[in-house]
Design an enzyme around this catalytic site. Structure first.
Site, mmCIF file in Angstrom:
data_model
loop_
_atom_site.group_PDB
_atom_site.id
_atom_site.type_symbol
_atom_site.label_atom_id
_atom_site.label_comp_id
_atom_site.label_asym_id
_atom_site.label_seq_id
_atom_site.Cartn_x
_atom_site.Cartn_y
_atom_site.Cartn_z
ATOM 1 N N GLY A 1 68.546 31.087 52.444
ATOM 2 C CA GLY A 1 68.171 31.848 53.664
ATOM 3 C C GLY A 1 69.205 31.795 54.730
ATOM 4 O O GLY A 1 69.404 32.797 55.336
ATOM 5 N N ASN B 1 59.353 28.040 61.578
ATOM 6 C CA ASN B 1 59.390 26.860 60.783
ATOM 7 C C ASN B 1 58.738 25.514 61.368
ATOM 8 O O ASN B 1 58.501 24.884 60.687
ATOM 9 C CB ASN B 1 60.816 26.597 60.287
ATOM 10 N N CYS C 1 66.821 20.205 60.359
ATOM 11 C CA CYS C 1 68.045 20.427 61.008
ATOM 12 C C CYS C 1 68.263 19.660 62.302
ATOM 13 O O CYS C 1 69.367 19.155 62.684
ATOM 14 C CB CYS C 1 68.375 21.815 61.194
HETATM 15 C C1 LIG Z 1 64.648 26.662 55.739
HETATM 16 C C2 LIG Z 1 64.947 27.934 56.733
HETATM 17 C C3 LIG Z 1 66.156 28.596 56.567
HETATM 18 C C4 LIG Z 1 67.422 28.191 55.775
HETATM 19 O O1 LIG Z 1 67.105 28.302 54.344
HETATM 20 P P1 LIG Z 1 68.011 27.686 53.273
HETATM 21 O O2 LIG Z 1 67.733 28.297 51.895
HETATM 22 O O3 LIG Z 1 67.732 26.273 53.331
HETATM 23 O O4 LIG Z 1 69.286 28.134 53.813
HETATM 24 C C5 LIG Z 1 66.247 29.555 57.179
HETATM 25 N N1 LIG Z 1 65.350 29.969 58.062
HETATM 26 C C6 LIG Z 1 64.172 29.376 58.133
HETATM 27 C C7 LIG Z 1 62.962 29.868 59.240
HETATM 28 C C8 LIG Z 1 63.755 28.414 57.521
HETATM 29 O O5 LIG Z 1 62.491 27.846 57.395
#
Ligand SMILES: *Cc1c(COP(=O)(O)O)cnc(C)c1O
Length: 392
Positions: free
Chosen positions: A72, A152, A326
């Protein structure tokens, strides 16, 4: 391994056994490089093509509009930075929201240092972007709107179709970070006028370190990782073949089980929210009551520290989070909770519990009992609480 009650599915999910199964052959049996010409590499090429097709279909997109990435974060970086670069001649203004994931926020801050202007939209008390504010923020030099599909931390789902329509009306590109939503709610990129969409394997019971970016045909974009000619020359580097095989399988399963899973999660979630808000005094539910992810519960408990609550839940085998993975470890309150208007001291007392279909009602009962016990204990030690009770 110690028995745990895992309620942190917004941070990551359990990789399904059938996903692991689907990946295994691509480690030591079909280990060829997909770019090689010989027959031995054919299964690798095929599994990539198949995964791309599955993902394209799941979004109402074309197969060749799907680009594999390392997750992501990379997809968000690519979408925003490459668009900024490719469209800089047209304008240097970007619109996003205050409640985005740091993968979007920090990328925008990076661009601000390089001559781009970014508008960070406020949200209402439920964490929803205000369409009127979005309309007002649009300028002739706006090149990109990046608004997440679902948050999230508090689970709020945005009016994506309305945002997409506005973007389209004004000839502005629309990117959505759908990492939390993809595989959990139905998404059609045409219906919502989405030009770019980020998703990640490990948020939908797939492996970590693999994701994709959907890029609509015709969009000018730059390659983000320079190297070989992989991913139609837009993302160099030997493909993560086992990861892609696993992601394909995870998407296939997620799409086939979505409705049933959502119904089960939602029932458990509502049971949990119902009990906590009824049985614990001075608590509020963060996020929208109905327009939220089916597995998300986020509470703010007055007069306690979320970090203490988390540690004590952990001692009872319960995995939760104070916000996003995070921000934990730092003592700053969540930017999302501040954006929905929580005062600092209440934002500090937050707890995010994100469920999966593997959870049970018995687990919810246990968790509620523990929350009640711990919150009572922490409040008994709180001078703020003591003061408050004396005054009331
Ligand atoms: C977890 C998350 C990401 C990051 O994704 P990764 O695959 O861990 O790099 C980005 N945006 C949102 C909304 C997320 O929940």
């Amino acid at each position: 391994m110690k028995q745990v009650i895992y309620l942190d599915n917004a941070a990551t999910t359990r990789t399904r056994p059938e996903v692991v199964e689907a990946m295994i052959p691509y480690f030591s049996e079909y280990y060829g490089n997909p770019s090689s010409v010989y027959e031995f590499s054919s299964p690798c090429k095929e599994v990539i093509a198949h995964a791309r097709e599955t993902i394209g279909r799941s979004l109402g997109a074309k197969t060749n509009e799907i680009y594999f990435t390392a997750g992501g974060t990379e997809s968000d970086n690519w979408a925003i930075k490459a668009t900024a670069e490719a469209y800089a001649a047209k304008g240097r203004h970007i619109i996003t929201s205050k409640i985005e994931h740091h993968a979007v926020l920090h990328t925008c801050e990076y661009l601000e240092k390089r001559g781009f202007e970014v508008t960070y939209l406020d949200v209402d008390e439920y964490g929803t972007v205000k369409l009127e504010e979005l309309k007002k923020a649009i300028r002739p030099d706006t090149i990109l709107i990046s608004i997440m599909f679902a948050n999230n931390e508090i689970g709020t789902i945005q009016p994506i179709k309305e945002i997409g329509s506005l973007a389209k009306e004004h000839g502005i590109l629309f990117h959505t970070d759908a990492v939390q939503a993809y595989g959990h709610v139905p998404i059609d990129v045409d219906d919502c006028h989405i030009d770019m969409l980020s998703a990640s394997g490990h948020k939908l019971n797939g492996p970590k370190g693999i994701g994709f970016l959907y890029i609509r045909t015709g969009l000018k974009t730059r390659s983000f990782i320079h190297g070989g000619a992989q991913e139609r020359k837009r993302r160099g580097g030997t493909e993560n073949v086992p990861g892609i095989a696993g992601l394909g399988k995870a998407v296939e399963t997620a799409m086939a089980t979505m409705e049933e899973r959502a119904a089960k999660e939602q029932e458990l979630r509502d049971y949990l929210i119902g009990r906590v808000t009824a049985e614990v005094p001075f608590v509020r539910l963060n996020g929208h009551r109905t327009r939220r992810l089916t597995n998300n519960a986020n509470f703010a408990f007055q007069f306690i520290e979320g970090e203490s609550l988390l540690i004590m839940l952990d001692m009872n085998g319960i995995c939760g989070s104070s916000g996003s993975a995070c921000t934990s470890g730092s003592l700053d309150p969540s930017h999302v909770l501040l954006a929905i208007g929580l005062p600092h001291e209440i934002a500090h007392g937050s707890l995010r519990l994100t469920l999966s279909e593997d959870n049970t009602r018995e687990e919810m009962d246990y968790v509620v009992e523990k929350i009640k016990e711990i919150v009572d204990r922490l409040r008994a030690m709180s001078p703020l609480y003591e003061d408050f009770m004396k005054k009331s």
